[in-house]
Design a protein around this motif. Structure first.
Motif, mmCIF file in Angstrom:
data_model
loop_
_atom_site.group_PDB
_atom_site.id
_atom_site.type_symbol
_atom_site.label_atom_id
_atom_site.label_comp_id
_atom_site.label_asym_id
_atom_site.label_seq_id
_atom_site.Cartn_x
_atom_site.Cartn_y
_atom_site.Cartn_z
ATOM 1 N N ARG A 21 -7.822 19.866 13.141
ATOM 2 C CA ARG A 21 -7.677 19.033 14.334
ATOM 3 C C ARG A 21 -6.963 17.721 14.036
ATOM 4 N NH1 ARG A 21 -13.382 20.001 17.669
ATOM 5 N NH2 ARG A 21 -13.079 22.262 17.932
ATOM 6 N N GLY A 22 -6.450 17.588 12.813
ATOM 7 C CA GLY A 22 -5.687 16.392 12.460
ATOM 8 C C GLY A 22 -6.525 15.237 11.979
ATOM 9 N N VAL A 23 -7.816 15.477 11.713
ATOM 10 C CA VAL A 23 -8.709 14.414 11.238
ATOM 11 C C VAL A 23 -8.674 14.404 9.715
ATOM 12 C CG1 VAL A 23 -11.067 13.549 11.179
ATOM 13 C CG2 VAL A 23 -10.185 14.664 13.256
ATOM 14 N N ASP A 24 -8.198 13.325 9.146
ATOM 15 C CA ASP A 24 -8.082 13.188 7.696
ATOM 16 C C ASP A 24 -8.356 11.726 7.357
ATOM 17 O OD1 ASP A 24 -7.478 13.262 5.020
ATOM 18 O OD2 ASP A 24 -5.318 13.531 5.285
ATOM 19 N N LEU A 25 -9.522 11.473 6.773
ATOM 20 C CA LEU A 25 -9.947 10.096 6.522
ATOM 21 C C LEU A 25 -9.547 9.589 5.146
ATOM 22 C CD1 LEU A 25 -13.532 10.242 8.087
ATOM 23 C CD2 LEU A 25 -11.368 9.587 9.174
ATOM 24 N N ARG A 26 -8.782 10.367 4.393
ATOM 25 C CA ARG A 26 -8.364 9.916 3.066
ATOM 26 C C ARG A 26 -7.472 8.677 3.195
ATOM 27 N NH1 ARG A 26 -5.083 14.647 0.779
ATOM 28 N NH2 ARG A 26 -4.451 14.676 2.981
ATOM 29 N N PRO A 27 -7.796 7.597 2.492
ATOM 30 C CA PRO A 27 -6.953 6.404 2.571
ATOM 31 C C PRO A 27 -5.718 6.545 1.692
ATOM 32 C CG PRO A 27 -8.738 6.010 1.035
ATOM 33 C CD PRO A 27 -8.975 7.388 1.614
ATOM 34 N N VAL A 28 -4.731 5.722 1.968
ATOM 35 C CA VAL A 28 -3.588 5.606 1.065
ATOM 36 C C VAL A 28 -4.051 4.809 -0.155
ATOM 37 C CG1 VAL A 28 -1.297 4.591 0.759
ATOM 38 C CG2 VAL A 28 -1.880 5.756 2.897
ATOM 39 N N GLU A 29 -3.911 5.398 -1.335
ATOM 40 C CA GLU A 29 -4.358 4.759 -2.567
ATOM 41 C C GLU A 29 -3.161 4.076 -3.222
ATOM 42 O OE1 GLU A 29 -7.378 4.617 -3.498
ATOM 43 O OE2 GLU A 29 -8.410 6.230 -2.421
ATOM 44 N N PRO A 30 -3.152 2.737 -3.257
ATOM 45 C CA PRO A 30 -2.008 2.040 -3.866
ATOM 46 C C PRO A 30 -1.759 2.506 -5.289
ATOM 47 C CG PRO A 30 -3.413 0.484 -2.703
ATOM 48 C CD PRO A 30 -4.141 1.804 -2.719
ATOM 49 N N TYR A 31 -0.495 2.492 -5.668
ATOM 50 C CA TYR A 31 -0.087 3.028 -6.968
ATOM 51 C C TYR A 31 -0.759 2.279 -8.118
ATOM 52 C CZ TYR A 31 2.720 4.167 -11.019
ATOM 53 O OH TYR A 31 3.119 4.562 -12.267
ATOM 54 N N ARG A 32 -1.374 3.047 -9.016
ATOM 55 C CA ARG A 32 -1.935 2.515 -10.258
ATOM 56 C C ARG A 32 -1.483 3.428 -11.391
ATOM 57 N NH1 ARG A 32 -6.213 2.236 -6.634
ATOM 58 N NH2 ARG A 32 -6.963 0.131 -6.159
ATOM 59 N N ARG B 88 0.844 -1.194 0.000
ATOM 60 C CA ARG B 88 0.000 0.000 0.000
ATOM 61 C C ARG B 88 0.881 1.247 0.000
ATOM 62 N NH1 ARG B 88 -5.101 -1.062 0.358
ATOM 63 N NH2 ARG B 88 -5.609 1.094 0.885
ATOM 64 N N VAL B 89 1.323 1.625 -1.200
ATOM 65 C CA VAL B 89 2.165 2.806 -1.400
ATOM 66 C C VAL B 89 1.479 3.706 -2.419
ATOM 67 C CG1 VAL B 89 4.431 3.687 -2.080
ATOM 68 C CG2 VAL B 89 4.251 1.469 -0.926
ATOM 69 N N GLU B 90 1.238 4.943 -2.034
ATOM 70 C CA GLU B 90 0.638 5.932 -2.939
ATOM 71 C C GLU B 90 1.734 6.846 -3.468
ATOM 72 O OE1 GLU B 90 -2.640 9.582 -2.769
ATOM 73 O OE2 GLU B 90 -2.767 7.942 -1.314
ATOM 74 N N VAL B 91 1.649 7.185 -4.743
ATOM 75 C CA VAL B 91 2.698 7.975 -5.406
ATOM 76 C C VAL B 91 2.089 9.265 -5.956
ATOM 77 C CG1 VAL B 91 4.586 7.914 -7.071
ATOM 78 C CG2 VAL B 91 3.765 5.786 -6.071
#
Length: 267
Positions: free
Chosen positions: A159-170, A22-25
């Motif tokens: 407040r540090g709330v960030d629900l964005r997921p890590v999007e695997p590289y495509r 799970r690596v986002e680029v």
């Protein structure tokens, strides 16, 4: 040298993929890793990765660890700035523990938050809000009254709330690069050099994804905001920036017909 830049980015990505799939680029030199699996010490892995990248790629890296992409990104920027301030040979690893996100972000300028661009920043400055902590303390009703539903997102991020997921590289289906000019310019030598620069960046990203292009779209926007587009097709598809530059310069010469300066150039 974009080919060397691309090669180093490929090596860094390969090193990171050894630790997690799970690596986002977001960019060639900008990576998010999801290390939220049980029994994983994210800070320890970050240290291992930095050492491995230094040994295999020859580059120093900055790293931040947090419970969200927002906090990790700010922590990484913090690591870079600490290196500059202390003139150290490498940046420290900055770790923001769970529960400490709001306190950590509070002293940062509000423009640190994603989504706070020049227009929103100007509105916040008129309210004497210059720090993330001040934004986090504003009543939700006031923020929503001023900014609509965007106000809730702003307060959450403050407040540090960030629900964005890590999007695997495509690999992307298209690649675009553009730049704007303020003031607009009609300097043909400058515009030609900028066009080459944009194409080099786009071609590097194509090669990084193992892609070739079936076509090129050139976009011009004049000082009066009128836009023009021209297209070229490549058969067979290619990733050769020399061919891109030849096609783009030819299309640019045919497309730029009005005697007005340009405020935007894109490929």
């Amino acid at each position: 040298d974009y080919r060397r830049y691309e090669q180093a980015a490929r090596q860094m990505l390969a090193v990171c993929l050894e630790q997690t799939p799970r690596v986002e680029v977001p960019a060639l030199d900008d990576l998010y890793l999801d290390l939220t699996q049980p029994d994983i010490d994210a800070a320890a892995i970050a240290g291992v990765l930095r050492g491995q990248i230094k040994g295999e790629v020859g580059l120093n890296t900055s790293a931040g660890v947090g419970t969200s992409k927002l906090v990790a990104a700010v922590a990484t920027q913090d690591a870079k700035e600490r290196r500059v301030r202390t003139r150290a040979t490498s940046s420290p690893l900055v770790v923001v523990p769970a529960g400490g996100e709001s306190a950590y972000l509070a002293p940062w300028p509000v423009e640190t938050l994603p989504g706070v661009g020049p227009k929103l920043l100007a509105r916040l400055e008129r309210l004497n809000v210059s720090r993330v902590g001040q934004l986090a303390d504003m009543p939700l009703s006031v923020l929503c009254g001023l900014f609509g539903e965007r106000g809730r997102v702003l307060r959450d991020r403050a407040r540090g709330v960030d629900l964005r997921p890590v999007e695997p590289y495509r690999p992307p289906q298209s690649v675009s690069r553009c730049t704007s000019f303020d003031p607009p310019t009609s300097d043909h030598d400058f515009l030609g050099a900028m066009l080459d620069h944009l194409l080099e960046r786009a071609a590097s990203w194509l090669r990084f994804g193992g892609l070739a292009s079936r076509g090129l779209t050139l976009t011009l926007r004049y000082g009066d905001y009128r836009s023009e587009e021209g297209r070229e097709t490549f058969r067979p598809p290619c990733d050769d920036e020399t061919r891109f530059k030849e096609a783009a310069r030819d299309r640019f010469a045919r497309l730029y017909q009005r005697r007005l300066p340009l405020r935007l150039l894109g490929v």
